[in-house]
Design a protein around this motif. Structure first.
Motif, mmCIF file in Angstrom:
data_model
loop_
_atom_site.group_PDB
_atom_site.id
_atom_site.type_symbol
_atom_site.label_atom_id
_atom_site.label_comp_id
_atom_site.label_asym_id
_atom_site.label_seq_id
_atom_site.Cartn_x
_atom_site.Cartn_y
_atom_site.Cartn_z
ATOM 1 N N LEU A 54 -6.157 8.466 -2.292
ATOM 2 C CA LEU A 54 -6.671 7.035 -1.856
ATOM 3 C C LEU A 54 -7.680 6.884 -0.827
ATOM 4 O O LEU A 54 -7.451 7.879 0.016
ATOM 5 C CB LEU A 54 -5.297 6.194 -1.477
ATOM 6 N N GLY A 91 -13.843 5.220 -3.476
ATOM 7 C CA GLY A 91 -12.538 4.742 -3.828
ATOM 8 C C GLY A 91 -12.331 3.592 -4.646
ATOM 9 O O GLY A 91 -13.614 3.249 -5.275
ATOM 10 N N PRO A 92 -11.017 2.935 -4.628
ATOM 11 C CA PRO A 92 -10.125 3.193 -3.703
ATOM 12 C C PRO A 92 -9.145 4.585 -4.442
ATOM 13 O O PRO A 92 -8.621 5.073 -3.579
ATOM 14 C CB PRO A 92 -9.313 2.223 -3.769
ATOM 15 N N ILE A 93 -9.532 4.943 -5.559
ATOM 16 C CA ILE A 93 -8.568 6.243 -6.085
ATOM 17 C C ILE A 93 -9.679 7.187 -6.248
ATOM 18 O O ILE A 93 -10.606 7.144 -7.375
ATOM 19 C CB ILE A 93 -7.832 5.625 -7.445
ATOM 20 N N GLU A 145 0.775 -1.085 0.088
ATOM 21 C CA GLU A 145 -0.037 0.057 -0.069
ATOM 22 C C GLU A 145 0.896 1.218 0.191
ATOM 23 O O GLU A 145 0.495 2.399 -0.592
ATOM 24 C CB GLU A 145 -1.081 -0.030 1.277
ATOM 25 N N LEU A 179 1.541 6.898 -6.972
ATOM 26 C CA LEU A 179 0.671 7.846 -7.105
ATOM 27 C C LEU A 179 0.974 9.368 -6.886
ATOM 28 O O LEU A 179 0.253 10.238 -7.267
ATOM 29 C CB LEU A 179 -0.900 7.550 -6.396
ATOM 30 N N ILE A 188 2.081 1.984 -3.712
ATOM 31 C CA ILE A 188 0.977 2.173 -4.293
ATOM 32 C C ILE A 188 0.856 3.743 -4.076
ATOM 33 O O ILE A 188 0.851 4.775 -5.132
ATOM 34 C CB ILE A 188 -0.295 1.441 -4.097
ATOM 35 N N ALA A 189 0.826 4.196 -3.046
ATOM 36 C CA ALA A 189 0.785 5.635 -2.519
ATOM 37 C C ALA A 189 1.867 6.324 -2.946
ATOM 38 O O ALA A 189 1.665 7.520 -3.636
ATOM 39 C CB ALA A 189 0.640 5.708 -0.873
ATOM 40 N N LEU A 244 -9.312 4.131 1.356
ATOM 41 C CA LEU A 244 -9.090 2.578 1.950
ATOM 42 C C LEU A 244 -10.018 2.399 3.084
ATOM 43 O O LEU A 244 -10.021 3.253 4.118
ATOM 44 C CB LEU A 244 -7.717 2.240 1.931
ATOM 45 N N TYR A 281 -8.175 8.081 4.407
ATOM 46 C CA TYR A 281 -7.815 9.130 3.357
ATOM 47 C C TYR A 281 -6.402 9.362 3.239
ATOM 48 O O TYR A 281 -5.745 9.856 4.122
ATOM 49 C CB TYR A 281 -8.952 10.100 3.524
#
Length: 300
Positions: A178, A167-169, A123, A130, A126-127, A180, A150
């Motif tokens: 994000l 979400g998730p995006i 995770e 982005l 991914i953050a 989640l 958030y």
């Protein structure tokens, strides 16, 4: 080829063969040690599970013994029969419950920590991909989980409304980030089911409830000491002996449980700050909220 060259070739071949044999021996020895360690690990896990089950069963036997003694005393001492029979029923009933509700499987903390570590790394990656900020904001919702995590792109900006939490995006220019489901949501559900009273809605008693839950119910930490400053809308919980390693990772279970608990009890968005060891404790988890932000504002 000269005799000397032949001798050298034979010597080199012998050395290579000896080296290969030595490497094979090392590999075999390493494999044997690995097998021994795995077997010892399994044995220790089995012993741990048996010890925990024995502890529960000893407790059940102790409660049953207290109940039996109280029942016999009620027969011998009529004057205190009412109280003694009540004590006997509590002891016997508690013993039966403890015996039959003993967990059959125990998962070691290091196993759970490894599972969480992989999730946190994914995770966080991914953050990072982005281009999101390091901010962690837990928002109240009206569904069963009660909260969302958030992770915004910008540290300053308006928080998304309930309608925006698809979400998730989030791609809305005003609320990129994000959204989640936090790891602490299901923990809080279990915690609320075990509570004898309702979840508190004032900062101080709520902080005490959640800290006790971390230590007593879930045993996720050795100690959790809350420091509540209502005037500055802040609660800081000092954490020692985390069962799940460092608290500054993505949506750590201890941190997430506290944040979701404060979101649910206070009905406010919670901003998190996690700082490492100081003279007080191993970690400090600080949760902040804003006075002017009300749950109705989030709904609208």
């Amino acid at each position: 080829m000269s005799t000397t060259d032949v001798d050298l070739d034979e010597t080199t071949t012998d050395l290579d063969a000896d080296r290969a044999d030595g490497q094979d021996d090392d590999r075999l020895e390493l494999a044997a040690r690995t097998e021994l360690l795995e077997a010892e690990n399994e044995r220790l896990r089995a012993e741990y599970a048996r010890a925990k089950q024995s502890q529960y069963r000893r407790t059940a036997a102790g409660l049953a013994l207290v109940g039996t003694c109280a029942a016999l005393a009620a027969v011998l001492f009529p004057d205190g029969r009412e109280v003694l029979f009540a004590l006997a029923s509590v002891g016997l009933f508690g013993g039966v419950l403890t015996y039959y509700l003993t967990p059959g499987t125990f998962v070691a903390a290091d196993v759970g920590e490894r599972i969480y570590a992989a999730m946190a790394a994914n995770e966080a990656a991914i953050a990072s991909e982005l281009g999101l900020s390091d901010d962690r904001v837990y928002l109240p919702t009206d569904d069963a989980s009660g909260a969302r995590l958030y992770v915004p792109q910008q540290t300053t900006g308006e928080l998304p409304t309930l309608d925006d939490l698809e979400g998730p995006i989030l791609t809305d220019p005003e609320h990129r980030g994000l959204v989640l489901e936090p790891t602490g949501a299901t923990l809080l559900e279990d915690f609320e089911r075990a509570l004898t009273d309702d979840l508190a809605t004032a900062p101080a008693p709520l902080a005490t409830q959640l800290a006790d839950g971390l230590v007593e119910q879930f045993e996720l930490t050795g100690s959790a000491e809350p420091d509540v400053d209502v005037a500055s809308n802040r609660i800081t919980v000092a954490i020692d002996d985390s069962a799940f390693g460092d608290l500054d990772r993505f949506d750590h279970p201890i941190v997430s449980f506290l944040a979701v608990g404060f979101v649910t009890g206070l009905e406010r968005p919670i901003r998190l700050e996690v700082t490492p060891a100081n003279e007080r404790s191993d970690w400090l988890v600080t949760c902040r909220w804003e006075d002017h932000t009300d749950v109705e504002d989030i709904d609208n």
